[in-house]
Design an enzyme around this catalytic site. Structure first.
Site, PDB file in Angstrom:
ATOM      1  N   TYR A   1       0.774  -1.252  -0.020  1.00 41.52           N
ATOM      2  CA  TYR A   1      -0.035  -0.143   0.085  1.00 41.52           C
ATOM      3  C   TYR A   1       0.693   1.296  -0.001  1.00 41.52           C
ATOM      4  O   TYR A   1       1.891   1.369   0.810  1.00 41.52           O
ATOM      5  CB  TYR A   1      -0.869   0.017   1.300  1.00 41.52           C
ATOM      6  CG  TYR A   1      -1.682   1.190   1.467  1.00 41.52           C
ATOM      7  CD1 TYR A   1      -2.988   1.315   0.631  1.00 41.52           C
ATOM      8  CD2 TYR A   1      -1.395   2.233   2.306  1.00 41.52           C
ATOM      9  CE1 TYR A   1      -3.810   2.305   0.530  1.00 41.52           C
ATOM     10  CE2 TYR A   1      -2.457   3.208   2.457  1.00 41.52           C
ATOM     11  CZ  TYR A   1      -3.518   3.409   1.496  1.00 41.52           C
ATOM     12  OH  TYR A   1      -4.179   4.485   1.682  1.00 41.52           O
TER      13      TYR A   1
ATOM     14  N   ASP B   1       9.426   2.764  -0.701  1.00 42.92           N
ATOM     15  CA  ASP B   1       8.299   3.630   0.083  1.00 42.92           C
ATOM     16  C   ASP B   1       8.690   3.156   1.840  1.00 42.92           C
ATOM     17  O   ASP B   1       8.401   2.236   2.313  1.00 42.92           O
ATOM     18  CB  ASP B   1       7.009   2.962  -0.264  1.00 42.92           C
ATOM     19  CG  ASP B   1       5.940   3.703   0.628  1.00 42.92           C
ATOM     20  OD1 ASP B   1       6.110   4.185   1.714  1.00 42.92           O
ATOM     21  OD2 ASP B   1       4.563   3.382   0.288  1.00 42.92           O
TER      22      ASP B   1
ATOM     23  N   LYS C   1       5.043   9.631   8.381  1.00 48.25           N
ATOM     24  CA  LYS C   1       4.745   8.969   9.903  1.00 48.25           C
ATOM     25  C   LYS C   1       5.863   9.803  10.860  1.00 48.25           C
ATOM     26  O   LYS C   1       5.760  10.821  11.258  1.00 48.25           O
ATOM     27  CB  LYS C   1       4.698   7.387   9.827  1.00 48.25           C
ATOM     28  CG  LYS C   1       3.706   6.864   8.958  1.00 48.25           C
ATOM     29  CD  LYS C   1       3.233   5.588   9.284  1.00 48.25           C
ATOM     30  CE  LYS C   1       2.324   5.071   8.154  1.00 48.25           C
ATOM     31  NZ  LYS C   1       0.934   4.796   8.541  1.00 48.25           N
TER      32      LYS C   1
HETATM   33  N1  HOZ Z   1      -1.647   0.896   7.158  1.00 48.41           N
HETATM   34  C1  HOZ Z   1      -2.249   2.321   6.903  1.00 48.41           C
HETATM   35  C2  HOZ Z   1      -1.134   3.322   6.547  1.00 48.41           C
HETATM   36  N2  HOZ Z   1       0.062   2.996   6.298  1.00 48.41           N
HETATM   37  C3  HOZ Z   1      -3.024   2.696   8.240  1.00 48.41           C
HETATM   38  C4  HOZ Z   1      -3.605   3.979   8.491  1.00 48.41           C
HETATM   39  C5  HOZ Z   1      -4.815   4.566   7.558  1.00 48.41           C
HETATM   40  O1  HOZ Z   1      -4.904   4.288   6.366  1.00 48.41           O
HETATM   41  O2  HOZ Z   1      -5.517   5.343   8.155  1.00 48.41           O
END
Ligand code: HOZ
Length: 430
Positions: free
Chosen positions: A144, A239, A267
């Protein structure tokens, strides 16, 4: 556990916000029940609006390497706030954080700041396409990279959790330029490269996948990608939104000794505030406007409050590299505890861990890619999630996400986690 107030707020929220949430994974949809409304967080703990306290192993899905509101972040935000919230003009902090990133991540010679991981990845592929004058990209099933159209093909995270890996609204024109390979499978990459070689601008990958649950790269996989990219003039994009500054000060590229051409961050880089960034080799980055023709912009990009929080975090990392050893020890304690529990229960569920990112998959077959991750029994995960929650442990509300350990987790909390894990597994496996 009393959650009346969360329930009340949720029924109000769904009237005004789709699904009551501003990001789908928060909705508890795959595990069932009502999402908890969080009131505050401090260190390793969060408190919901009903007064329930939890040991938090989500950490806002990755940013809180040092737990909630570490002193140095609070101080940096307060100081920055005194001077105003946004200028839409350069500030000193932006130079300092850019310098620091180029020191910590050697493959990054220049960096541009944005407001989220999604913005970082979508800008990085635009740049890669412009630089190579090619249009296609390779991504991996289950990875993702945010919710930009080009990435919502075989996507992980919420898209996978809710069974919409290929989102409606993405045009076929865009989807056709996204080629899908299998994680940890160089042959699947080579097959695409054989077929489309001169059209492939970039390969984008989570060097440690975290959005189909944690899936580590097999030995030689990242090196193999580097090699393929070198041979075919393809840019390699890591990423590192999740792994950046988490697995090591220099992220996954430091851990595995493989350098990317472009890297995306999010993050941790914002110290808990909305910051993303992408960076890489100077000759590629200087194609960005205003030096070059590739347009990319943002009114709030490099926002002084958010950047100050990120700068304080990265400074702390640079000045205290021992924290990674401490976090590794804590994470290893959890891993050992879970493995011991599984042994005692005669179960061979798969626990994947890289540093402070881990996922317990409810399958006994090795998890190395999306197909194997999907073998996990998600109903069992839901039971696990709710029972752990009732014991004061806040875990990701989906099997296909990473659990995060932070520097603020104490040994006592880890012991509580391991004990709760044993009790919970015993209960759900009855
Ligand atoms: N795994 C997602 C982001 N890397 C979780 C957070 C989200 O989509 O709110």
């Amino acid at each position: 556990m009393k959650i009346d107030y969360s329930q009340k707020l949720y029924s109000e929220a769904v009237k005004y916000i789709p699904g009551g949430v501003n990001s789908p994974v928060r909705a508890f949809k795959s595990v069932g029940g009502t999402p908890l409304f969080i009131k505050r967080g401090l260190g390793s703990r969060i408190l919901d609006v009903d007064g329930n306290e939890f040991i938090d192993f989500v950490g806002s899905w990755g940013p809180h390497l040092f737990g909630h509101l570490p002193k140095f972040v609070k101080q940096a935000i307060s100081e920055a706030l005194e001077n105003g919230t946004s200028f839409g003009a350069p500030t000193i902090q932006e130079i300092r954080i850019a310098q620091l990133i180029t020191q910590l991540v050697p493959s990054v010679e220049m960096v541009r700041f944005v407001n989220s991981g999604t913005e970082a990845t979508m800008s990085a592929i635009r740049l890669a396409r412009a630089y190579t004058k090619r249009e296609k990209l390779i991504k991996f099933a289950g990875c993702y990279h945010g919710h930009f159209d080009a990435f919502l093909v075989s996507a992980g995270s919420g898209a996978l959790t809710f069974g919409v890996p290929n989102s409606p609204g993405v045009t076929s024109g865009i989807a056709k330029d996204t080629l899908i390979a299998n994680y940890n499978d160089l042959d699947s990459v080579l097959a695409l490269v054989d077929k489309f070689s001169n059209d492939i601008a970039c390969i984008i990958i989570e060097p440690v996948a975290g959005n189909m649950g944690v899936v580590p790269p097999k030995k030689g996989f990242l090196e193999g990608l580097r090699e393929i990219c070198n041979q075919h003039g393809i840019l390699l994009i890591f990423d590192e939104v999740m792994t950046g500054f988490r697995l090591a000060p220099g992220g996954a590229q430091q851990l595995y000794g493989v350098q990317a051409d472009l890297t995306t961050f999010g993050k941790i880089i914002g110290g808990g505030l909305p910051v993303g960034a992408f960076g890489g080799k100077r000759k590629i980055m200087e194609m960005l406007a205003p030096v070059g023709p590739v347009y990319q912009a943002g009114t709030l990009s490099g926002n002084p409050i958010a950047i100050s929080a990120g700068l304080a975090t990265l400074k702390f990392i640079k000045e205290n590299p021992y924290v990674y050893t401490a976090i590794e020890e804590k994470s290893k304690m959890i891993e050992d505890g879970i493995r011991n529990n599984l042994n005692n229960l005669g179960k061979k569920f798969i626990l994947n861990r890289v540093g402070s990112m881990m996922t317990l998959f409810f399958t006994e077959d090795e998890v190395t890619d999306l197909n194997s991750a999907m073998k996990s029994d998600t109903q069992l995960y839901s039971k696990y999630f709710h029972l752990m929650l009732s014991k004061g442990i806040y875990l990701p509300c989906s099997q296909f996400e990473a659990m995060f350990v932070s520097y603020s987790h104490t040994e006592e909390e880890i012991r509580h986690f391991v004990k709760s894990n044993f009790e919970t597994l015993s209960e759900i496996l009855k």
